[in-house]
Design a protein around this motif. Sequence first.
Motif, PDB file in Angstrom:
ATOM      1  N   TYR A 190     -20.171  63.972 -20.978  1.00  0.00           N
ATOM      2  CA  TYR A 190     -19.383  62.933 -20.315  1.00  0.00           C
ATOM      3  C   TYR A 190     -17.880  62.923 -20.614  1.00  0.00           C
ATOM      4  CZ  TYR A 190     -18.972  59.227 -23.912  1.00  0.00           C
ATOM      5  OH  TYR A 190     -18.627  58.487 -25.005  1.00  0.00           O
ATOM      6  N   PHE A 214     -16.120  64.467 -17.807  1.00  0.00           N
ATOM      7  CA  PHE A 214     -15.864  63.665 -16.602  1.00  0.00           C
ATOM      8  C   PHE A 214     -14.497  63.004 -16.691  1.00  0.00           C
ATOM      9  CE2 PHE A 214     -20.637  63.209 -15.969  1.00  0.00           C
ATOM     10  CZ  PHE A 214     -20.673  63.876 -14.764  1.00  0.00           C
ATOM     11  N   PHE A 224     -21.812  56.050 -15.251  1.00  0.00           N
ATOM     12  CA  PHE A 224     -22.378  57.382 -15.044  1.00  0.00           C
ATOM     13  C   PHE A 224     -23.735  57.172 -14.385  1.00  0.00           C
ATOM     14  CE2 PHE A 224     -19.562  57.290 -18.691  1.00  0.00           C
ATOM     15  CZ  PHE A 224     -18.634  58.245 -18.324  1.00  0.00           C
ATOM     16  N   VAL A 269     -20.435  59.368 -10.475  1.00  0.00           N
ATOM     17  CA  VAL A 269     -19.632  58.634 -11.458  1.00  0.00           C
ATOM     18  C   VAL A 269     -18.655  57.750 -10.696  1.00  0.00           C
ATOM     19  CG1 VAL A 269     -18.059  58.754 -13.426  1.00  0.00           C
ATOM     20  CG2 VAL A 269     -19.731  60.579 -13.067  1.00  0.00           C
TER      21      VAL A 269
END
Lengths: 155, 155, 155, 155
Positions: A39, A42, A82, A121
């Motif tokens: 993550y 991201f 997420f 996301v």
Amino acid sequence: MNVAESRTAIQGSAQDKPSFRTEVLVRFADCDPAGIVFYPRFLEMFNNLVEDWCRDGLKFSFDEIVIKRGWGLPTVHLEADFIAPCRLGEVLTADLFVRSMGTSSINADILLSGPDKSERVRGKVVLVLTDRSSGRAIALPGDLRISIATFVVSG
Amino acid sequence: MNVAESRTAIQGSAQDKPSFRTEVLVRFADCDPAGIVFYPRFLEMFNNLVEDWCRDGLKFSFDEIVIKRGWGLPTVHLEADFIAPCRLGEVLTADLFVRSMGTSSINADILLSGPDKSERVRGKVVLVLTDRSSGRAIALPGDLRISIATFVVSG
Amino acid sequence: MNVAESRTAIQGSAQDKPSFRTEVLVRFADCDPAGIVFYPRFLEMFNNLVEDWCRDGLKFSFDEIVIKRGWGLPTVHLEADFIAPCRLGEVLTADLFVRSMGTSSINADILLSGPDKSERVRGKVVLVLTDRSSGRAIALPGDLRISIATFVVSG
Amino acid sequence: MNVAESRTAIQGSAQDKPSFRTEVLVRFADCDPAGIVFYPRFLEMFNNLVEDWCRDGLKFSFDEIVIKRGWGLPTVHLEADFIAPCRLGEVLTADLFVRSMGTSSINADILLSGPDKSERVRGKVVLVLTDRSSGRAIALPGDLRISIATFVVSG
């Protein structure tokens, strides 16, 4: 604004509002031992999207901001949901919508979608223009405000 | 919960509640051309803190979770306030407080502080235990709930 | 082979030989407090180039190799000369040339050039096809050898 | 020097020579979908080792070098052999040996070993002290040469 409201807003804007859009390939370097995007990567995608928007959407590149002018455009607040994992080799669509502008700040929504248009996301970022030598916020220049305004969505 | 409320809650818990604590050196690799931590690296610090907490605080390592059991503990929601920049060479204090547990989820607050105790980054994460083969949430095992409970703060 | 020899070889191949080529934008995320690319990120660019070559040049994607087949294509040897710094916002040209194939291995040269065609990073990588369950090298399949052969340069 | 020679040299020095040593935990953030360290992260470990050595071994921190003096210590050449994979949760031993010094340059060997003392990654780096405003190499200051000399191995 709570999360449910922001989701509605983003969905609405995705369908009928101006946005800045790029594509993002999910690379091996982005993926973790669970085989999905790690993550923090991201958030690097979020930062890349803002970087591309500044350069291509606003004609005000990070190189101009950070290196040439000695300013900064730090992210001071971040929220992210997420929703579904992203896998190696997928090409995501990244959209940025400006929610509002303050004197020195930009509130933007970010949406990463999968090849099947499903939401992966959903994020919100608050950026502030700063003078790095003083560390203080500075007003967004007038011509920049005009450029940013073209990406503002109501909702 | 709005941002102002969450700030109060985190500040309260930081002063008089149990937490899991580590130290984090700000490395060259973490810093950007503005000479401060690149914000996606703060989220990597968040993930490292959760990883250290699982291994040392809960005796339930990511290796056990992800590799041996085929489970996952993805972050499904994230909030962060980047209050003040962090610079190369600083040693930050990272604290994790559990706010609440659901059947499969853990709500935790994270605080990164500077060498002078000043707040630098305040965050909230929601983690969910999942079975990676089915992609579905699974209930936190009973003995794990007991371990996690020792880190729960009221607010 | 010493460094001087390898440089000559790469320069020769760059001018008159087949290669796999991509472009790489130097992003804010790639740059360090000195304002230039942090060198581990060059190796991520190397890996991205190999990944793009496998997918687009060989039609044998990392997703196919790693996830679907349970194989791997690890880099077992690496050399790099960092000739000149790369700066935020530059668009680099990345070229990959295959130097030779073994039963299981691929020797490739990599060249990153600046917008002005100047050499920035010159590298060599040795990749080996492996079966991840046994951890052992496996022979490159025949049809893959044929694809790889189209990128082999002599010199 | 060819690879076989460099291996012998590093092995010799590991047994009976001074080195700068740290420990490195293999984190989730370091690992790829194959469940092992993604190789660009090994180079980040190399850089972290050099950073720790400068700060703790030479009392000449990156903060002092890069931020306060406006200098740099870029890696201009790199070689690495990835001998065996490293897995999530392993604690590696990282050793740095200085092979030689030039007027402005430092040649160092790096060895990453597993918990069982087995060699995992063997590397060589050449670092050059530079003045970032001119981009030119500058001579290693005399007191720094004395410090570096205590880490030089023959062989």
